[in-house]
Design a protein around this motif. Structure first.
Motif, mmCIF file in Angstrom:
data_model
loop_
_atom_site.group_PDB
_atom_site.id
_atom_site.type_symbol
_atom_site.label_atom_id
_atom_site.label_comp_id
_atom_site.label_asym_id
_atom_site.label_seq_id
_atom_site.Cartn_x
_atom_site.Cartn_y
_atom_site.Cartn_z
ATOM 1 N N PRO A 47 33.990 3.394 34.809
ATOM 2 C CA PRO A 47 34.024 4.253 33.794
ATOM 3 C C PRO A 47 34.685 5.685 34.048
ATOM 4 O O PRO A 47 34.219 6.208 35.095
ATOM 5 C CB PRO A 47 32.627 4.020 32.970
ATOM 6 C CG PRO A 47 31.809 3.816 34.418
ATOM 7 C CD PRO A 47 32.596 2.820 35.265
ATOM 8 N N ILE A 48 35.237 6.452 33.032
ATOM 9 C CA ILE A 48 35.399 7.651 33.104
ATOM 10 C C ILE A 48 34.313 8.430 32.173
ATOM 11 O O ILE A 48 34.344 8.062 30.947
ATOM 12 C CB ILE A 48 37.004 7.974 32.571
ATOM 13 C CG1 ILE A 48 38.050 7.156 33.516
ATOM 14 C CG2 ILE A 48 37.042 9.418 32.457
ATOM 15 C CD1 ILE A 48 39.272 7.300 33.025
ATOM 16 N N ARG A 49 33.634 9.487 32.647
ATOM 17 C CA ARG A 49 32.615 10.012 32.051
ATOM 18 C C ARG A 49 33.044 11.416 31.981
ATOM 19 O O ARG A 49 33.632 12.000 32.716
ATOM 20 C CB ARG A 49 31.380 9.764 32.657
ATOM 21 C CG ARG A 49 30.939 8.320 32.789
ATOM 22 C CD ARG A 49 29.354 8.291 33.763
ATOM 23 N NE ARG A 49 29.067 6.984 33.859
ATOM 24 C CZ ARG A 49 28.261 6.140 32.922
ATOM 25 N NH1 ARG A 49 28.053 6.525 31.962
ATOM 26 N NH2 ARG A 49 28.256 4.835 33.350
ATOM 27 N N ASP A 50 32.473 12.075 30.698
ATOM 28 C CA ASP A 50 32.556 13.565 30.267
ATOM 29 C C ASP A 50 31.336 14.137 31.084
ATOM 30 O O ASP A 50 30.409 13.448 31.973
ATOM 31 C CB ASP A 50 32.583 13.788 28.961
ATOM 32 C CG ASP A 50 31.478 13.172 28.164
ATOM 33 O OD1 ASP A 50 30.304 12.876 28.699
ATOM 34 O OD2 ASP A 50 31.491 13.293 26.936
ATOM 35 N N ILE A 55 31.025 7.758 28.249
ATOM 36 C CA ILE A 55 32.090 6.908 28.749
ATOM 37 C C ILE A 55 33.258 7.352 27.704
ATOM 38 O O ILE A 55 33.104 7.252 26.275
ATOM 39 C CB ILE A 55 31.892 5.514 28.786
ATOM 40 C CG1 ILE A 55 30.718 5.214 29.711
ATOM 41 C CG2 ILE A 55 33.053 4.709 29.268
ATOM 42 C CD1 ILE A 55 30.566 3.594 29.579
ATOM 43 N N LYS A 56 34.280 7.927 28.357
ATOM 44 C CA LYS A 56 35.330 8.391 27.410
ATOM 45 C C LYS A 56 36.600 7.486 27.736
ATOM 46 O O LYS A 56 37.442 7.511 27.026
ATOM 47 C CB LYS A 56 35.846 9.903 27.857
ATOM 48 C CG LYS A 56 34.725 11.035 27.400
ATOM 49 C CD LYS A 56 34.583 10.833 25.865
ATOM 50 C CE LYS A 56 33.486 11.883 25.437
ATOM 51 N NZ LYS A 56 33.368 11.745 23.929
ATOM 52 N N VAL A 58 38.392 4.176 30.889
ATOM 53 C CA VAL A 58 38.156 3.367 31.982
ATOM 54 C C VAL A 58 39.482 3.375 32.694
ATOM 55 O O VAL A 58 40.404 3.283 32.204
ATOM 56 C CB VAL A 58 37.806 1.711 31.569
ATOM 57 C CG1 VAL A 58 37.893 0.793 32.547
ATOM 58 C CG2 VAL A 58 36.948 1.780 30.615
ATOM 59 N N VAL A 59 39.149 3.370 34.016
ATOM 60 C CA VAL A 59 40.231 3.438 34.981
ATOM 61 C C VAL A 59 40.420 1.960 35.766
ATOM 62 O O VAL A 59 39.162 1.563 36.245
ATOM 63 C CB VAL A 59 40.174 4.239 36.293
ATOM 64 C CG1 VAL A 59 38.828 4.274 36.771
ATOM 65 C CG2 VAL A 59 41.170 4.568 37.025
#
Length: 450
Positions: A47-50, A55-56, A58-59
């Motif tokens: 997950p890509i988190r701020d 979660i903003k 996904v990579v």
């Protein structure tokens, strides 16, 4: 999709969004390109988190592991072949000893009875069956680990043409050949390589019962070293048919021992081919492009020599000559007894021993008593004892003019191919017929006269 089930895998993005953790896809996951190419992958998602840990996005990371898996499968296949090969070699050696007694006694019986006896045709049929069994053990020995090719520097072109002509004769299948003019020479065992070509073409013939075409091409190839191959100069042989082709699942198991798609067959043919090519330092692969038949590709290292080595030929003895005094060493009683009967049939005096140290002691005693042996015949290997390979040195130390003939059921053993390098004057492969033994013995005795 899952490679084994063919069903779509769960969307990795949805899995990451749902769990909020780093995930990895299960094994056997493949990507299918628009052109149908199948790529094995290992992947992971995170997950890509701020700054608030929400979660903003996904990579996803995908790694192509197709070659890695193929290399692992080839390694597993090689290990499997080696394991079965060790077993096959032991079975073939023991079976050859049994055949030596069966074939030898049948051959002796035929010679002693004469052609007019009613029982002789029955013995001849038994002899033919035994010879077929001998051929099977030779196949097993070729397949077995440790069966070394007896190499000569040759042009592969003639071997391929002769093998193809032999298999396709009367089949209704045409054969096209395309050989590069300046084709490099190769260091091979012509008999083993002929077996490979014949097996592959026989498979093509059986795949096209209604007729078809086989195309064989040979070219020089120079490839740089890579993870898949050592690189260097090689001769590439490609055998293609226009049959129904091979399923991917079949290709995976094609060189496995005892795998076969035929109603009748041992499943050893292509396994033996794979073993032979590997022992020559080459590679054998199979493929089946969409819409075409099977394609077999052989890569053989090119020879550093530029001269063809002719096959050695030994002349037949002029005559049987006077009886000789011969020492025979073999741990198998059934083998030594039939060898004694054969040699006595030929007019020789025979003494039997079971292992190397006994042979050395017997030879020493004979010399002390002035009853020197004219010839010694030794089994190459003796389980739990001294074999001929070691004992010959001790006997030659006692008598540098000693003539020692090596006998073995391992026809592909390096000692059998280069017997002179080990101190022997000749070699004979078990099981042998009376005439084969007579020729080998007389050729050895003629060396004494020279």
């Amino acid at each position: 999709v899952n490679e084994k089930t063919g069903k779509p895998c769960d969307n990795p993005v949805d899995l990451v969004m749902k769990t909020g953790t780093i995930i990895s896809l299960a094994n056997n996951t493949i990507l299918i390109a628009r052109d149908g190419t199948r790529i094995s992958i290992a992947d992971s998602g995170a997950p890509i988190r701020d700054t608030a840990s929400s979660i903003k996005g996904v990579v996803l990371v995908f790694r192509d592991v197709t070659e890695k898996q193929r290399t692992e499968q080839e390694l597993l296949k090689t290990q499997k072949l080696e394991s079965v090969g060790i077993l096959a070699g032991g079975i073939a050696h023991d079976f050859n000893n049994i055949l030596a007694a069966i074939l030898g006694n049948i051959d002796l019986a035929i010679h002693r009875l004469g052609e007019n006896e009613r029982v002789v045709p029955l013995l001849v049929d038994a002899e033919k069956a035994s010879l077929r069994a001998k051929g099977l053990t030779q196949q097993l020995l070729t397949f077995a680990k440790g069966g070394s090719p007896v190499r000569r520097t040759v042009s592969i072109e003639g071997i391929i043409r002769d093998s193809a002509l032999f298999i396709l004769r009367g089949s209704g299948i045409s054969c096209e050949t395309d050989f590069q003019e300046d084709l490099w020479l190769v260091d091979i065992d012509p008999g083993q390589m002929s077996q490979v070509i014949q097996n592959i073409i026989l498979n093509a013939r059986e795949a096209m019962p209604g007729g078809g075409n086989v195309r064989i091409s040979c070219r020089n190839s120079s490839e740089p070293a890579s993870e898949k191959a050592a690189g260097g100069d090689s001769v590439e042989i490609t055998i293609t048919d226009n049959g129904p082709g091979l399923d991917p699942a079949v290709i995976e198991k094609l060189f496995d021992p005892y795998f076969t798609t035929k109603n009748k067959g041992t499943g050893l043919g292509l396994s033996i081919c794979h073993s032979i090519i590997t022992k020559h330092g080459g590679t054998l692969t199979a493929s089946s492009p969409p819409g075409s038949g099977a394609v077999f590709t052989i890569l053989l290292p090119a020879s550093r020599s530029h001269e063809i080595v002719p096959e050695r030929e030994e002349a037949l003895p002029d005559s049987a000559g006077p009886g000789a005094r011969i020492l025979v060493m073999d741990d198998e009683e059934i083998v030594s007894k039939v060898a004694r009967e054969m040699l006595q049939q030929l007019g020789h005096e025979v003494v039997l021993v079971k292992e190397g140290q006994e042979a050395i002691d017997c030879y020493r005693k004979a010399m002390e008593e002035g009853k020197r042996f004219d010839l010694v015949i030794m089994d190459l290997t003796i389980p739990g004892g001294m074999g001929g390979k070691e004992a010959v040195g001790h006997i030659r130390a006692l008598d540098r003019n000693a003539l020692v003939l090596v006998a073995s059921g391992y026809s592909n053993d390096p000692v059998m191919a280069s017997y002179q390098d080990y101190g022997f004057c000749g070699a004979i492969v078990k099981p042998f017929m009376l005439r084969e033994l007579a020729v080998s013995v007389q050729v050895a005795l003629n060396l004494q006269k020279q």
